[in-house]
Scaffold this active site. Structure first.
Site: not given
Length: 363
Positions: A270-274, A307-308, A311, A330
């Site tokens: 759903m979401a990824m903080e690259n 949230h992202e 990170h 998280e």
């Protein structure tokens, strides 16, 4: 490290050739290595999954290649001791582009989706992206794919001339290749980071952009989407508003030269903080104006975005040395997002349905 190596990478220089009509990609990789102990060595390992190494050399000397498929490792071995100052691994390889058509298919490594062009009505538009966390960077390039190892990354991509191309940093150079209807995009070198945070995206994207004003200077902010880009305005406004508060909270400058959010048709997590390149399943941030009348919807979007952003500092710039601590990474991002938003919005985030639901899921 889990890999007991006489050398570790300090910098990956990666050249990728990505044709959206094919199921494989080509890669050339130059890795600067640093010895972990004195003396010579004859062999070392890197993580690798579903990659085929065509050839490899260190200091110009050819290496033999052997795979340990169950352990997702590739072993490089020289016929004689390696004791040279030029510890540069050069290799070429082929990897897999995973086609994704439904929500049930995992988005791992490099993956692509074709979708309908709203102007032509044909499904001839493409989105190609990466997902590396926790241990899928090894599907993109041979590397040390462990959270307690960091290196610099410098990426170049050759692909179709019509595509937007994004990575962790801003482009440093673009070259048009009219004879093949392609383009070659090179990106700035990244700060030290885990391989799981390396990423890129390319395809038929629209975007909106702005600047966030920080003490160290203006930072470009962009949101990319395959469609309905104007519906991301609320998310963009949230980024611009909250980043200065986060930088002040952490007492540390945002460590990159830009920040992109890339919306994708499919993304398993759903979401990824690259680092500098957040990817999000697009339904979470494509919010039409009429939906913003709902307080719960606004809270959900703001919590996800912040949230992202958290990170980028905690988890990316400062990282954990084991995936055993992912739960804390998280949990802290969730807590910190609510803490920041409560101060900005003067809202009761700690007793909101959105926060309590997240807490219930964790428990």
């Amino acid at each position: 490290l889990a890999i007991s190596n006489p050398v570790v990478p300090t910098k990956y220089q990666l050249e990728l050739d990505i044709d959206h009509t094919k199921s494989n990609f080509k890669g050339k990789l130059s890795v600067q290595l640093r010895k972990t102990n004195a003396g010579s060595f004859e062999e070392f390992q890197l993580h690798s999954k579903e990659l085929v190494i065509l050839q490899a050399t260190v200091g110009g000397k050819p290496l033999s290649i052997a795979y340990d498929r169950p352990q997702q490792l590739v072993n490089f071995k020289s016929g004689a001791p390696i004791n040279t100052q030029d510890l540069t691994l050069e290799l070429s390889y082929i990897g897999k582009i995973n086609g994704i058509k439904t929500y049930h298919e995992p988005t791992r490594g490099i993956f692509k989706t074709n979708f309908m062009n709203q102007q032509t009505g044909s499904s001839d538009s493409f989105a190609i992206a990466t997902h590396g966390q926790p241990t899928f960077a090894r599907m993109i390039l041979p590397c040390i794919d462990e959270p307690n190892h960091k290196a610099h990354f410098q990426l170049s991509i050759k692909t179709n001339e019509r595509f937007k191309v994004m990575s962790n940093t801003l482009p440093s150079r673009k070259m048009d290749l009219p004879e093949t209807n392609e383009q070659l995009i090179s990106f700035n070198e990244t700060p030290l980071m885990n391989a799981s945070l390396f990423g890129f995206a390319l395809g038929d994207f629209e975007f909106i952009q702005s600047l966030v004003k920080l003490p160290q200077g203006d930072v470009p902010i962009r949101i990319f989407s395959p469609q309905q880009i104007t519906d991301t305005t609320f998310a963009l406004d949230t980024i611009i508003e909250t980043m200065p508060h986060l930088q002040k909270f952490f007492g540390c400058n945002y460590p990159l030269d830009k920040l992109d959010f890339v919306l994708l048709p499919f993304l398993s997590d759903m979401a990824m903080e690259n680092f500098g390149l957040v990817t999000v399943q697009m339904s979470h941030l494509l919010i039409p104006p009429h939906a913003l009348n709902n307080r719960t919807t606004r809270q959900q979007v703001r919590q996800l975005v912040v949230h992202e952003l958290v990170h980028q500092w905690m988890g990316n710039y400062i990282s954990f040395d084991s995936w055993e601590h992912l739960w804390f990474n998280e949990a802290f991002a969730t807590w910190c997002a609510c803490h920041i938003l409560e101060k900005i919005d003067n809202d009761e985030y700690w007793i909101s349905d959105e926060y309590l639901q997240q807490l219930e899921n964790v428990i």
